[in-house]
Design a protein around this motif. Sequence first.
Motif, PDB file in Angstrom:
ATOM      1  N   THR A 204      44.589  21.718 -35.515  1.00 10.16           N
ATOM      2  CA  THR A 204      43.329  22.393 -35.222  1.00 10.16           C
ATOM      3  C   THR A 204      43.431  23.092 -33.873  1.00 10.16           C
ATOM      4  OG1 THR A 204      42.382  20.474 -34.079  1.00 10.16           O
ATOM      5  CG2 THR A 204      42.039  20.618 -36.468  1.00 10.16           C
ATOM      6  N   VAL A 205      42.459  23.943 -33.582  1.00  2.86           N
ATOM      7  CA  VAL A 205      42.463  24.648 -32.299  1.00  2.86           C
ATOM      8  C   VAL A 205      42.143  23.697 -31.158  1.00  2.86           C
ATOM      9  CG1 VAL A 205      41.354  26.466 -30.945  1.00  2.86           C
ATOM     10  CG2 VAL A 205      41.887  26.860 -33.352  1.00  2.86           C
ATOM     11  N   GLY A 206      41.160  22.795 -31.340  1.00  2.00           N
ATOM     12  CA  GLY A 206      40.777  21.863 -30.290  1.00  2.00           C
ATOM     13  C   GLY A 206      39.774  22.449 -29.319  1.00  2.00           C
ATOM     14  N   LYS A 207      39.340  21.602 -28.384  1.00  3.21           N
ATOM     15  CA  LYS A 207      38.356  21.999 -27.369  1.00  3.21           C
ATOM     16  C   LYS A 207      38.888  21.703 -25.971  1.00  3.21           C
ATOM     17  CE  LYS A 207      35.199  23.116 -30.420  1.00  3.21           C
ATOM     18  NZ  LYS A 207      34.873  24.539 -30.644  1.00  3.21           N
ATOM     19  N   LEU A 208      38.388  22.462 -25.014  1.00  5.16           N
ATOM     20  CA  LEU A 208      38.816  22.307 -23.626  1.00  5.16           C
ATOM     21  C   LEU A 208      38.264  21.021 -23.026  1.00  5.16           C
ATOM     22  CD1 LEU A 208      39.022  25.009 -20.948  1.00  5.16           C
ATOM     23  CD2 LEU A 208      37.720  22.964 -20.425  1.00  5.16           C
ATOM     24  N   ARG A 209      39.112  20.293 -22.287  1.00  4.35           N
ATOM     25  CA  ARG A 209      38.714  19.079 -21.567  1.00  4.35           C
ATOM     26  C   ARG A 209      39.212  19.179 -20.124  1.00  4.35           C
ATOM     27  NH1 ARG A 209      35.101  18.037 -25.303  1.00  4.35           N
ATOM     28  NH2 ARG A 209      36.038  17.783 -27.383  1.00  4.35           N
ATOM     29  N   MET A 210      38.392  18.722 -19.189  1.00  4.85           N
ATOM     30  CA  MET A 210      38.764  18.872 -17.784  1.00  4.85           C
ATOM     31  C   MET A 210      38.177  17.766 -16.924  1.00  4.85           C
ATOM     32  SD  MET A 210      38.242  22.170 -15.265  1.00  4.85           S
ATOM     33  CE  MET A 210      36.457  22.111 -15.259  1.00  4.85           C
ATOM     34  N   LYS A 211      38.983  17.302 -15.960  1.00  3.17           N
ATOM     35  CA  LYS A 211      38.519  16.395 -14.915  1.00  3.17           C
ATOM     36  C   LYS A 211      38.318  17.240 -13.661  1.00  3.17           C
ATOM     37  CE  LYS A 211      40.979  12.426 -16.881  1.00  3.17           C
ATOM     38  NZ  LYS A 211      42.049  11.413 -16.674  1.00  3.17           N
ATOM     39  N   GLY A 212      37.107  17.744 -13.509  1.00  2.00           N
ATOM     40  CA  GLY A 212      36.824  18.755 -12.506  1.00  2.00           C
ATOM     41  C   GLY A 212      37.142  18.373 -11.079  1.00  2.00           C
ATOM     42  N   ARG A 213      36.814  17.152 -10.684  1.00  2.00           N
ATOM     43  CA  ARG A 213      37.024  16.757  -9.284  1.00  2.00           C
ATOM     44  C   ARG A 213      38.505  16.753  -8.921  1.00  2.00           C
ATOM     45  NH1 ARG A 213      33.448  11.813  -7.504  1.00  2.00           N
ATOM     46  NH2 ARG A 213      31.934  13.383  -8.207  1.00  2.00           N
ATOM     47  N   GLU A 214      39.345  16.238  -9.838  1.00  2.00           N
ATOM     48  CA  GLU A 214      40.782  16.197  -9.580  1.00  2.00           C
ATOM     49  C   GLU A 214      41.385  17.595  -9.552  1.00  2.00           C
ATOM     50  OE1 GLU A 214      39.152  14.340 -11.656  1.00  2.00           O
ATOM     51  OE2 GLU A 214      39.771  12.237 -11.512  1.00  2.00           O
ATOM     52  N   VAL A 215      40.922  18.451 -10.453  1.00  2.00           N
ATOM     53  CA  VAL A 215      41.412  19.827 -10.478  1.00  2.00           C
ATOM     54  C   VAL A 215      41.066  20.532  -9.174  1.00  2.00           C
ATOM     55  CG1 VAL A 215      41.183  22.082 -11.592  1.00  2.00           C
ATOM     56  CG2 VAL A 215      41.316  20.011 -12.991  1.00  2.00           C
ATOM     57  N   PHE A 216      39.861  20.337  -8.690  1.00  2.00           N
ATOM     58  CA  PHE A 216      39.411  20.950  -7.433  1.00  2.00           C
ATOM     59  C   PHE A 216      40.357  20.564  -6.290  1.00  2.00           C
ATOM     60  CE2 PHE A 216      37.165  21.348  -3.510  1.00  2.00           C
ATOM     61  CZ  PHE A 216      36.221  22.360  -3.661  1.00  2.00           C
ATOM     62  N   ARG A 217      40.654  19.276  -6.195  1.00  2.00           N
ATOM     63  CA  ARG A 217      41.489  18.781  -5.092  1.00  2.00           C
ATOM     64  C   ARG A 217      42.889  19.394  -5.131  1.00  2.00           C
ATOM     65  NH1 ARG A 217      44.782  14.417  -5.043  1.00  2.00           N
ATOM     66  NH2 ARG A 217      43.918  13.659  -7.023  1.00  2.00           N
ATOM     67  N   HIS A 218      43.498  19.416  -6.294  1.00  2.00           N
ATOM     68  CA  HIS A 218      44.833  19.995  -6.423  1.00  2.00           C
ATOM     69  C   HIS A 218      44.805  21.498  -6.175  1.00  2.00           C
ATOM     70  CE1 HIS A 218      47.444  16.715  -7.955  1.00  2.00           C
ATOM     71  NE2 HIS A 218      46.300  16.211  -8.407  1.00  2.00           N
ATOM     72  N   ALA A 219      43.760  22.169  -6.633  1.00  2.00           N
ATOM     73  CA  ALA A 219      43.687  23.618  -6.522  1.00  2.00           C
ATOM     74  C   ALA A 219      43.702  24.081  -5.076  1.00  2.00           C
ATOM     75  CB  ALA A 219      42.443  24.139  -7.228  1.00  2.00           C
ATOM     76  N   VAL A 220      42.923  23.450  -4.230  1.00  4.23           N
ATOM     77  CA  VAL A 220      42.833  23.880  -2.831  1.00  4.23           C
ATOM     78  C   VAL A 220      44.192  23.751  -2.144  1.00  4.23           C
ATOM     79  CG1 VAL A 220      41.788  23.400  -0.589  1.00  4.23           C
ATOM     80  CG2 VAL A 220      40.373  23.372  -2.653  1.00  4.23           C
ATOM     81  N   VAL A 221      44.860  22.631  -2.352  1.00  2.87           N
ATOM     82  CA  VAL A 221      46.166  22.402  -1.719  1.00  2.87           C
ATOM     83  C   VAL A 221      47.219  23.361  -2.282  1.00  2.87           C
ATOM     84  CG1 VAL A 221      48.043  20.752  -1.395  1.00  2.87           C
ATOM     85  CG2 VAL A 221      45.667  19.992  -1.215  1.00  2.87           C
ATOM     86  N   ASN A 222      47.317  23.437  -3.601  1.00  2.00           N
ATOM     87  CA  ASN A 222      48.366  24.245  -4.221  1.00  2.00           C
ATOM     88  C   ASN A 222      48.203  25.734  -3.941  1.00  2.00           C
ATOM     89  OD1 ASN A 222      49.451  21.925  -5.286  1.00  2.00           O
ATOM     90  ND2 ASN A 222      48.648  22.231  -7.336  1.00  2.00           N
ATOM     91  N   LEU A 223      46.966  26.230  -3.982  1.00  2.00           N
ATOM     92  CA  LEU A 223      46.738  27.649  -3.756  1.00  2.00           C
ATOM     93  C   LEU A 223      47.043  28.042  -2.315  1.00  2.00           C
ATOM     94  CD1 LEU A 223      43.504  28.218  -5.863  1.00  2.00           C
ATOM     95  CD2 LEU A 223      45.835  28.972  -6.397  1.00  2.00           C
TER      96      LEU A 223
END
Length: 320
Positions: A204-223
């Motif tokens: 199946t195509v599936g649906k998007l799932r996200m752990k927003g707080r963890e993504v935020f933390r990694h995004a700031v550092v990595n970017l």
Amino acid sequence: MTRRAVIKGVGSALPKRRVDNAELAAQVDTTDEWIVERTGIRARYIAGEGETTATLATDACRKALSHAGLQASDIDLIVLATATPDQTFPSSATKVQALLGIGDAIAFDVHAVCTGFLYALSVADAMVRAGNANRALVIGAETFSRILDWEDRTTCVLFGDGAGAVVLEAQDGGERGILATRLHADGRHNEMLYVDGGPSTTGTVGKLRMKGREVFRHAVVNLADVLGEVLTAAGLTVADVDWVVPHQANARIIDATARKLGLSPERVVLTVDRHANTSAASVPLALDVAVQDGRIKPGDCVVLEAMGGGFTWGAAAVRF
């Protein structure tokens, strides 16, 4: 003499239907205040009947070609970044090729989610530098609305649909062009941002799932890190940068990254408020907005950067 890929034209396309936060709040347990405070998003565009990733991409390409003063027949390479292709196969890039009436060209998709456009740009740049192509369309296009769980208010409010494209042209000598790119991935973080389906697993195509707080933390550092990397690779400093065009995921991530680097907010292009997160489309879409409104001008030093599921992240330094 150095052969470089120069950005000759930009273009973007959005679905017809605009959905603001008030309309979304009538369907989902949320409010305009809640969305704006946490993300900065005020509206997004949702694809309707007959609007697909390939059709939006084609519209963006036509505008980019017009801006560049070129014809579709001038293109010999198409690289389309998307996580929401029209079909499992063939690639949406070949659908764009057909819709543009291009009889023969290299055409393929790249899948790196929100970093997809940076991956596609890097691949096309390498092919142009190597002499395997002279003029390329590099596209980011998504219809994320079709993989959202519209009962999950923490994710469905964040995303929208759209497309952006640039035309690259080989140029020998001069200061313009893509100066450097840097790409990364770390597959250990799959469970933080993913789609719970696929042909080889659920069928199946599936649906998007996200752990927003963890993504935020990694995004700031990595970017922040990758922006520093690409500037070093290009022999530049933050002071040399006229504009940063970041992935438009969340206004708070964009602000935090700018502060970490000591960048003035006035030098950062922000469109997430009007388009929401369009994944691979967000960087070229924001780039088109800033070029068309006159902020980004010939000779400007521009840094593009993004991070997405995988995790993937990357940046490019460009002299316009």
